[in-house]
Every structure is written in C-alpha cells, then in structure tokens.
Motif scaffolding. Structure first.
Motif, PDB file in Angstrom:
ATOM      1  N   ALA A  96       0.832  -1.213   0.000  1.00 49.20           N
ATOM      2  CA  ALA A  96       0.000   0.000   0.000  1.00 49.20           C
ATOM      3  C   ALA A  96       0.860   1.255   0.000  1.00 49.20           C
ATOM      4  O   ALA A  96       0.551   2.230  -0.706  1.00 49.20           O
ATOM      5  N   THR A  97       1.948   1.246   0.773  1.00 55.27           N
ATOM      6  CA  THR A  97       2.808   2.436   0.792  1.00 55.27           C
ATOM      7  C   THR A  97       3.492   2.629  -0.561  1.00 55.27           C
ATOM      8  O   THR A  97       3.724   3.773  -0.985  1.00 55.27           O
ATOM      9  N   CYS A  98       3.815   1.535  -1.236  1.00 55.97           N
ATOM     10  CA  CYS A  98       4.380   1.650  -2.587  1.00 55.97           C
ATOM     11  C   CYS A  98       3.375   2.314  -3.526  1.00 55.97           C
ATOM     12  O   CYS A  98       3.727   3.188  -4.329  1.00 55.97           O
ATOM     13  N   ALA A  99       2.129   1.874  -3.432  1.00 52.45           N
ATOM     14  CA  ALA A  99       1.088   2.458  -4.280  1.00 52.45           C
ATOM     15  C   ALA A  99       0.867   3.931  -3.943  1.00 52.45           C
ATOM     16  O   ALA A  99       0.664   4.768  -4.846  1.00 52.45           O
ATOM     17  N   ASP A 100       0.937   4.264  -2.664  1.00 55.13           N
ATOM     18  CA  ASP A 100       0.744   5.657  -2.254  1.00 55.13           C
ATOM     19  C   ASP A 100       1.852   6.555  -2.797  1.00 55.13           C
ATOM     20  O   ASP A 100       1.589   7.677  -3.260  1.00 55.13           O
ATOM     21  N   LEU A 101       3.098   6.078  -2.747  1.00 61.33           N
ATOM     22  CA  LEU A 101       4.187   6.881  -3.291  1.00 61.33           C
ATOM     23  C   LEU A 101       4.078   6.980  -4.808  1.00 61.33           C
ATOM     24  O   LEU A 101       4.318   8.055  -5.386  1.00 61.33           O
ATOM     25  N   ALA A 102       3.718   5.881  -5.461  1.00 57.20           N
ATOM     26  CA  ALA A 102       3.560   5.917  -6.915  1.00 57.20           C
ATOM     27  C   ALA A 102       2.511   6.951  -7.317  1.00 57.20           C
ATOM     28  O   ALA A 102       2.679   7.684  -8.299  1.00 57.20           O
ATOM     29  N   GLU A 103       1.429   7.023  -6.551  1.00 59.76           N
ATOM     30  CA  GLU A 103       0.380   8.007  -6.834  1.00 59.76           C
ATOM     31  C   GLU A 103       0.895   9.428  -6.638  1.00 59.76           C
ATOM     32  O   GLU A 103       0.630  10.321  -7.442  1.00 59.76           O
ATOM     33  N   ALA A 104       1.673   9.635  -5.590  1.00 58.83           N
ATOM     34  CA  ALA A 104       2.180  10.978  -5.310  1.00 58.83           C
ATOM     35  C   ALA A 104       3.265  11.405  -6.284  1.00 58.83           C
ATOM     36  O   ALA A 104       3.392  12.594  -6.611  1.00 58.83           O
ATOM     37  N   ALA A 105       4.067  10.421  -6.777  1.00 56.89           N
ATOM     38  CA  ALA A 105       5.220  10.752  -7.629  1.00 56.89           C
ATOM     39  C   ALA A 105       4.937  10.570  -9.112  1.00 56.89           C
ATOM     40  O   ALA A 105       5.704  11.047  -9.948  1.00 56.89           O
ATOM     41  N   GLY A 106       3.879   9.845  -9.447  1.00 54.13           N
ATOM     42  CA  GLY A 106       3.540   9.655 -10.846  1.00 54.13           C
ATOM     43  C   GLY A 106       4.257   8.497 -11.500  1.00 54.13           C
ATOM     44  O   GLY A 106       4.884   8.665 -12.550  1.00 54.13           O
ATOM     45  N   GLY A 107       4.165   7.338 -10.894  1.00 54.64           N
ATOM     46  CA  GLY A 107       4.813   6.153 -11.453  1.00 54.64           C
ATOM     47  C   GLY A 107       4.032   4.912 -11.106  1.00 54.64           C
ATOM     48  O   GLY A 107       2.859   4.979 -10.728  1.00 54.64           O
ATOM     49  N   GLY A 108       4.684   3.762 -11.240  1.00 52.90           N
ATOM     50  CA  GLY A 108       4.046   2.504 -10.917  1.00 52.90           C
ATOM     51  C   GLY A 108       4.444   2.013  -9.549  1.00 52.90           C
ATOM     52  O   GLY A 108       5.575   2.219  -9.100  1.00 52.90           O
ATOM     53  N   ALA A 109       3.529   1.334  -8.873  1.00 54.71           N
ATOM     54  CA  ALA A 109       3.809   0.832  -7.530  1.00 54.71           C
ATOM     55  C   ALA A 109       4.970  -0.149  -7.530  1.00 54.71           C
ATOM     56  O   ALA A 109       5.728  -0.224  -6.552  1.00 54.71           O
ATOM     57  N   ASP A 110       5.121  -0.910  -8.629  1.00 53.05           N
ATOM     58  CA  ASP A 110       6.215  -1.882  -8.678  1.00 53.05           C
ATOM     59  C   ASP A 110       7.559  -1.234  -8.978  1.00 53.05           C
ATOM     60  O   ASP A 110       8.580  -1.924  -9.061  1.00 53.05           O
ATOM     61  N   GLN A 111       7.573   0.082  -9.132  1.00 50.08           N
ATOM     62  CA  GLN A 111       8.820   0.826  -9.306  1.00 50.08           C
ATOM     63  C   GLN A 111       9.336   1.396  -7.987  1.00 50.08           C
ATOM     64  O   GLN A 111      10.322   2.121  -7.962  1.00 50.08           O
ATOM     65  N   VAL A 112       8.678   1.050  -6.888  1.00 51.52           N
ATOM     66  CA  VAL A 112       9.039   1.547  -5.562  1.00 51.52           C
ATOM     67  C   VAL A 112       9.653   0.414  -4.750  1.00 51.52           C
ATOM     68  O   VAL A 112       9.094  -0.675  -4.668  1.00 51.52           O
ATOM     69  N   LEU A 113      10.813   0.674  -4.143  1.00 54.51           N
ATOM     70  CA  LEU A 113      11.434  -0.265  -3.209  1.00 54.51           C
ATOM     71  C   LEU A 113      11.199   0.266  -1.800  1.00 54.51           C
ATOM     72  O   LEU A 113      11.692   1.339  -1.451  1.00 54.51           O
ATOM     73  N   PRO A 134       3.174  13.306   0.128  1.00 55.77           N
ATOM     74  CA  PRO A 134       3.204  14.466  -0.790  1.00 55.77           C
ATOM     75  C   PRO A 134       4.249  15.507  -0.400  1.00 55.77           C
ATOM     76  O   PRO A 134       4.911  16.088  -1.270  1.00 55.77           O
ATOM     77  N   ALA A 135       4.434  15.733   0.904  1.00 56.84           N
ATOM     78  CA  ALA A 135       5.437  16.712   1.333  1.00 56.84           C
ATOM     79  C   ALA A 135       6.839  16.220   1.010  1.00 56.84           C
ATOM     80  O   ALA A 135       7.709  17.010   0.592  1.00 56.84           O
ATOM     81  N   ALA A 136       7.094  14.922   1.180  1.00 60.38           N
ATOM     82  CA  ALA A 136       8.418  14.377   0.869  1.00 60.38           C
ATOM     83  C   ALA A 136       8.707  14.483  -0.621  1.00 60.38           C
ATOM     84  O   ALA A 136       9.826  14.825  -1.025  1.00 60.38           O
ATOM     85  N   VAL A 137       7.716  14.203  -1.449  1.00 57.69           N
ATOM     86  CA  VAL A 137       7.893  14.302  -2.905  1.00 57.69           C
ATOM     87  C   VAL A 137       8.092  15.753  -3.318  1.00 57.69           C
ATOM     88  O   VAL A 137       8.912  16.066  -4.197  1.00 57.69           O
ATOM     89  N   LYS A 138       7.350  16.650  -2.694  1.00 57.63           N
ATOM     90  CA  LYS A 138       7.435  18.073  -3.045  1.00 57.63           C
ATOM     91  C   LYS A 138       8.819  18.638  -2.790  1.00 57.63           C
ATOM     92  O   LYS A 138       9.298  19.501  -3.552  1.00 57.63           O
ATOM     93  N   ASN A 139       9.502  18.172  -1.734  1.00 55.08           N
ATOM     94  CA  ASN A 139      10.818  18.762  -1.425  1.00 55.08           C
ATOM     95  C   ASN A 139      11.981  17.910  -1.920  1.00 55.08           C
ATOM     96  O   ASN A 139      13.096  18.031  -1.412  1.00 55.08           O
ATOM     97  N   LEU A 140      11.751  17.069  -2.924  1.00 56.31           N
ATOM     98  CA  LEU A 140      12.847  16.317  -3.532  1.00 56.31           C
ATOM     99  C   LEU A 140      13.933  17.277  -4.024  1.00 56.31           C
ATOM    100  O   LEU A 140      13.661  18.227  -4.743  1.00 56.31           O
ATOM    101  N   SER A 141      15.168  17.016  -3.603  1.00 56.99           N
ATOM    102  CA  SER A 141      16.286  17.888  -3.963  1.00 56.99           C
ATOM    103  C   SER A 141      17.571  17.085  -3.948  1.00 56.99           C
ATOM    104  O   SER A 141      17.735  16.171  -3.128  1.00 56.99           O
ATOM    105  N   ALA A 142      18.502  17.450  -4.821  1.00 52.79           N
ATOM    106  CA  ALA A 142      19.808  16.785  -4.850  1.00 52.79           C
ATOM    107  C   ALA A 142      20.655  17.166  -3.645  1.00 52.79           C
ATOM    108  O   ALA A 142      21.692  16.525  -3.394  1.00 52.79           O
TER     109      ALA A 142
END
Length: 406
Positions: A96-113, A134-142
């Motif tokens: 479920a957490t994989c699916a939640d991140l995929a939804e927030a980041a715009g990808g597939g759940a099976d692309q999440v480790l 969503p907050a973690a995805v929003k502040n993605l930075s190198a």
C-alpha cells in the motif's frame, strides 16, 4: 555515547546528478524530526541491493526483492516501525505504501522499493505515511543528503554519511552514501540500512556484483551485538548521468569504481560501530595467518561476540584470558597453540601457548585505557587475513535496549 574522532561532523555531501531526496515527518514514533525518506532515480538508472538473511525478514524486504527486477525509480524508507513479524497484513501495508508513493510521484507501484526500520511486531501506520508522502515528494532535492541521513535514524546518536568524488577517463564521478544502525547489528547479507548513489554509468548485473563484493568486506565484517536484523538492506543506485564512459567488467575503470564503492561501504560500516548502542570503545579484531578467509572471520567474530571480552573492554580491564578463551573456542581444527600470538595494539599478551614472558599488566592497561584498540591474533596456519570491527558492552547498551519500546 558514540566513539567519534575529535571534531567529527557530518561531511559535505556532493550532489549526485540525477538523484534527488525528500523527507517529511509522519509522526510514526516521534514528531521531533522527519521519519520518511523518498529517493528518486532517473529513468534507465541501475539499482542493486542486498538484503538480510534472517528467516523472519520484514515485509518490505520481500516487496523490495520483488520490485528490484522492475526498473525501480523510487526508494521509500520509514523509521520508527520495522513492519516485521506482521504477517499478511504487513505485506499488504508495504504494498500500500508503494502504491501511495507511486500516486504521489507519478509512477508505478512496482517501481518503488520500500524499506522500514524500528520496532518489530507492530502494524505499519499506513495512513500516517500516506499523509506525509506528498510533502516528501514536493521537497525532492539533490542537496538533501543531510536531511536524509537524519530521517532514517532510530537509536543512532549521529547521522552517518560519506561522499567521494573521483575520476574515470578524466571525467568526474561522485558516490554518496548514508547509513543507519546502532543496535541489532551483525549484518548478514546481507537494524542497519545503507543507501548509496553514484552518477556512474554501469549496468545492473555488474553493479550488483560490485555491491555484493563491497558489502562482504565491510557491512559483513561488523558486529555490535551479534544480532542479525529482520530488516537489513544495502542499496546502490547508479543514475548514469556522469560524462564518464560506461564501466565495463574487468576494466581499469571497473577497478577504480569498485575501490571507491568499497571505501564508502567501509567508512559507513565503521560509522555504525562507532555509534554502537552505549559504546565507549571501538575495537578492530585483526586475524592474520589463518588457513582461509572464512577461518579468519570466524575467529574474529568469536572474539567480537563474546560478552566477557566486550565487558572487559568497557571496564578497561586487560583480562587477556577472555580473548585467549574466545580464540580457543572458535572452531579452528588442529590449532597449534605454540604458534598463536595475541596482541593488544603493539603489546604481545600471548605467545607459545600462554602469557607472553615480557608482558606486563601496566603495558596492557595503557592500551585498554584507549578509546580505540586493535586486537591482533596471529594463528600461524596460512596467509589469510581479515578484520572485524566491534565495540564494547556498557551499562547503557542494556538500558537502551531494555527501554527500546517505551
């Protein structure tokens, strides 16, 4: 208490082209700092990983192993809850957490480790994680390596990071790593987690080979308490964004790259031992002239796992008989006792089957009063040499683990 070099501080972490990191606070076990980390890789990146061999490995370990074959784009790490010993519900929660991140980041759940660390046997608070993503995805930075190192901490007393820049064919290559771990530490890949990223170009099978070799000589050579966690994992991502040529097997470029990965792994592994729960001393156990590497590691870990040895070091007591006894029960067949020598730093404590004639208690005490000590065991059986890192057992180790869930 951590066994840190004087003046230690979290290093300057160079940005790794193509790799971004974002953190947020989900309030899983505490609300004072971030406890969620998202790491994003570019498309066509390579990703390698090694995992715990504990039979009760956590749900996220099972999911990450399965998703590793699906060209992963994201890593999702939470601290405060291990999602281990949670049965079928734990698997559903990890997915479920994989699916939640995929939804927030715009990808597939099976692309999440997914990776988790913390208390075993408690349900993962999926709702809290979903709200924070969503907050973690929003502040993605190198530039978020420092924040990332802090977000994955549990009983750690300091964030652990290494950053290295080197050249291949005249072009700059960067490799960064962060790790967490202070207790339940005897990685066997493999509660340690390690995440490394590089901008090198290298295909996944070769990256996997490189990581496995580095882990064997680094994370698999450390022990705090002899306990292999349910959640141990180490990941190496390669974005391929460097201008350096692709690294090929057997080339000089691979040798340079593999040496850099090994160095980062060893430094991260040592940082874990320096932060061993309640540790006041760091001990290097060097076993020389063993018949094989396996024999050398076995002797080294027998010493490193001995509660009697570890408590003697905590007390700064040169009770060398405890080391002698550990070597004797390490399972070395047909050991010639007259060839065995044992040293505390440069002080010989055992020679010719007993206490060295020139050993004095004063000399042993001077070494034992140090914060960092090398125990060298020479077996006189062959050419193999291996090093194991460990720390002492203190009152605080018992206190920390007795109160872990409170």
């Amino acid at each position: 208490m951590a066994v840190l070099p004087q003046g230690y501080h979290f290093p300057v972490m160079h940005e790794v082209a193509g790799i971004t990191l974002g953190t947020a606070c989900a309030g899983i076990k505490q609300t004072e700092r971030d406890d969620i980390l998202v790491i994003q890789m570019p498309e066509n990146a390579s990703c390698a990983a090694v995992f715990t061999q504990n039979a009760f490995c956590a749900a996220p370990v099972h999911v990450a192993k399965a998703h590793l074959t699906q060209a992963p784009r994201w890593l999702l790490i939470n601290s405060g809850n291990a999602n281990a010993g949670t049965g079928d519900q734990g698997m559903r929660d990890a997915l479920a957490t994989c699916a939640d991140l995929a939804e927030a980041a715009g990808g597939g759940a099976d692309q999440v480790l997914p990776f988790s660390t913390g208390v075993i046997g408690q349900p993962l608070p999926v709702g809290k994680i979903k709200t924070a993503l969503p907050a973690a995805v929003k502040n993605l930075s190198a530039a978020n390596w420092d924040k990332a190192a802090r977000a994955i901490m549990t009983t750690d007393t300091f964030p652990k990071g290494v950053s290295k820049v080197f050249t291949i064919a005249g072009q700059s290559v960067t490799i960064n790593g962060i790790s967490k771990g202070a207790g339940m530490i005897q990685p066997n890949m493999a509660t340690m987690l390690g995440f490394m990223a590089t901008d090198a170009k290298i295909k996944q099978p070769l990256l996997q080979q490189c990581l496995a070799q580095a882990v064997e000589q680094s994370f698999n050579r450390i022990t705090v308490d002899g306990d292999t966690s349910t959640n141990d994992a180490c990941v190496l991502m390669a974005s391929g964004c460097s201008a350096a040529p692709e690294i090929e097997a057997g080339s000089d470029h691979y040798r340079i790259f593999a040496e850099a990965v090994m160095e980062v792994c060893k430094q991260l592994a040592e940082a874990i031992i320096r932060d061993g729960e309640g540790a006041t001393k760091l001990m290097r156990i060097v076993v020389k002239q063993a018949a094989s590497d396996e024999e050398a590691v076995r002797v080294g870990k027998t010493i490193a796992h001995s509660p009697l040895v570890k408590t003697a070091f905590f007390a700064s007591d040169p009770n060398w008989g405890r080391i002698l006894a550990a070597v004797g029960r390490a399972g070395v067949e047909n050991m010639d006792l007259d060839k065995v020598q044992i040293y505390l730093d440069e002080v010989c404590i055992v020679r010719n089957g007993g206490r060295a004639d020139d050993y004095t208690e004063e000399a042993g005490q001077r070494v034992m009063d140090q914060q960092e000590i090398t125990v060298t065991v020479t077996l006189g059986r062959g050419d193999a040499c291996q090093e194991v890192l460990t720390c002492d057992f203190s009152y605080d180790y018992v206190k920390i683990n007795a109160e872990y869930r409170t």
